[in-house]
Design a protein around this motif. Structure first.
Motif, PDB file in Angstrom:
ATOM      1  N   SER A  12       4.847   6.157  -4.460  1.00 56.27           N
ATOM      2  CA  SER A  12       5.698   6.071  -5.645  1.00 56.27           C
ATOM      3  C   SER A  12       5.219   7.024  -6.746  1.00 56.27           C
ATOM      4  CB  SER A  12       5.711   4.634  -6.179  1.00 56.27           C
ATOM      5  OG  SER A  12       6.470   4.564  -7.363  1.00 56.27           O
ATOM      6  N   ARG A  13       6.192   7.641  -7.435  1.00 60.44           N
ATOM      7  CA  ARG A  13       5.848   8.494  -8.577  1.00 60.44           C
ATOM      8  C   ARG A  13       5.560   7.666  -9.820  1.00 60.44           C
ATOM      9  NH1 ARG A  13      10.366  13.385  -7.959  1.00 60.44           N
ATOM     10  NH2 ARG A  13       9.633  14.134  -5.915  1.00 60.44           N
ATOM     11  N   ASP A  14       6.242   6.542  -9.961  1.00 63.39           N
ATOM     12  CA  ASP A  14       5.998   5.628 -11.077  1.00 63.39           C
ATOM     13  C   ASP A  14       5.009   4.575 -10.596  1.00 63.39           C
ATOM     14  OD1 ASP A  14       5.966   3.856 -13.155  1.00 63.39           O
ATOM     15  OD2 ASP A  14       8.142   3.661 -13.332  1.00 63.39           O
ATOM     16  N   ARG A  15       3.717   4.871 -10.740  1.00 63.40           N
ATOM     17  CA  ARG A  15       2.698   4.000 -10.151  1.00 63.40           C
ATOM     18  C   ARG A  15       2.579   2.667 -10.882  1.00 63.40           C
ATOM     19  NH1 ARG A  15      -2.200   8.006  -8.113  1.00 63.40           N
ATOM     20  NH2 ARG A  15      -0.998   8.915  -6.386  1.00 63.40           N
ATOM     21  N   VAL A  38       0.834  -1.208   0.000  1.00 61.73           N
ATOM     22  CA  VAL A  38       0.000   0.000   0.000  1.00 61.73           C
ATOM     23  C   VAL A  38       0.872   1.262   0.000  1.00 61.73           C
ATOM     24  CG1 VAL A  38      -1.597   1.349   1.405  1.00 61.73           C
ATOM     25  CG2 VAL A  38      -2.017  -1.080   1.042  1.00 61.73           C
ATOM     26  N   PHE A  39       1.949   1.262   0.778  1.00 62.71           N
ATOM     27  CA  PHE A  39       2.829   2.433   0.823  1.00 62.71           C
ATOM     28  C   PHE A  39       3.580   2.601  -0.494  1.00 62.71           C
ATOM     29  CE2 PHE A  39       1.839   2.913   5.160  1.00 62.71           C
ATOM     30  CZ  PHE A  39       2.341   4.135   5.589  1.00 62.71           C
ATOM     31  N   ALA A  40       3.928   1.481  -1.148  1.00 60.19           N
ATOM     32  CA  ALA A  40       4.592   1.579  -2.449  1.00 60.19           C
ATOM     33  C   ALA A  40       3.700   2.294  -3.455  1.00 60.19           C
ATOM     34  CB  ALA A  40       4.963   0.185  -2.958  1.00 60.19           C
TER      35      ALA A  40
END
Length: 257
Positions: free
Chosen positions: A104-107, A98-100
């Motif tokens: 993250s900018r590159d979803r 979930v935190f990733a």
């Protein structure tokens, strides 16, 4: 070989476990939607709540279903430390996924990595829970069905994270939660159908706690947490509602001046 019954209490445990998986998924999705609309500490808090809801829902689903698991010719007990470890694993890996996605900018990349990590973690939770089972006999697994259950876990986790990124409306969240609950339940029962038990009759007392002594009270406690958190999220205003309220108060403040 001992006869395995995965629904010794009838349809009660499969149905209730599915409901718990759906509630955890729905709550997790709603919290993730709130997180993506927030910033700073608020985003972190919503993501932690989302992870705890999904992890709790998955774990509760597994062990509510296990209440209906029986093997002819032997009693069943559960190793308490391993069972608690499986709960911790569920929480940690879902939190990582979930935190990733949340930060993250590159979803796209985060979705793949988070889905793989979370799926493997969910599968690990399941098989840690099975490793906690104590009975008179030897437990073996069909490797093909084990591999299929892990694949289902990875696909379900990736779909859950994708839904968290792309689904916003309450109706869509409800539909996604029903599908995710079915996927998690499918993973569980695929893993259970992989199990075979060769019973070795014995009069020795088994170590560990019975399901009613340990699993049932813990599942009830975690289920209560899900319901109470659901009520909190339902009553908590969304970012849009807070913005609308702030906008409505501005003209009043201007008139007062």
């Amino acid at each position: 070989m001992g006869h395995l019954d995965h629904a010794a209490l009838g349809w009660l445990t499969p149905a209730l476990s599915y409901v718990m998986a759906c509630i955890g998924a729905a709550l997790g999705l709603r919290c993730t939607v709130r997180a993506l609309a927030a910033t700073g500490r608020s985003r972190r808090n919503w993501l932690v709540t989302a992870a705890s809801a999904i992890g709790t829902g998955i774990w509760t689903m597994h062990f509510v279903a296990m209440l209906g698991f029986s093997v002819a010719g032997t009693d069943i007990r559960y190793d308490v430390p391993l069972t608690l470890l499986s709960l911790l694993v569920a929480m940690v890996v879902v939190c990582a996924g979930v935190f990733a996605v949340g930060y993250s900018r590159d979803r796209g990349r985060a979705l793949l990595i988070g889905g793989l990590t979370t799926g493997l973690g969910v599968a690990s939770m399941h098989y840690l829970g099975m490793a906690a089972v104590r009975l008179h006999g030897d437990v073996t697994y069909d490797p093909v069905l084990v591999g299929l259950s892990v694949l289902i876990a990875v696909v379900a986790a990736t779909a859950a994270l994708w839904a968290a990124l792309n689904i916003k409306s309450p109706v869509a969240v409800t539909v996604a939660s029903l599908i995710m609950g079915a996927a998690v339940s499918s993973m569980h029962y695929t893993g259970m159908f992989a199990v075979s038990v060769r019973v070795t009759p014995s009069g020795e007392a088994l170590p560990g706690a019975t399901a009613m002594q340990f699993i049932f009270p813990l599942a009830v406690g975690l289920g209560s947490y899900l319901f109470l958190t659901s009520a909190f999220v339902a009553l908590s205003p969304t970012a849009g509602e807070r913005e609308a309220s702030a906008s409505a108060q501005r003209p009043v403040e201007s008139v007062a001046r």
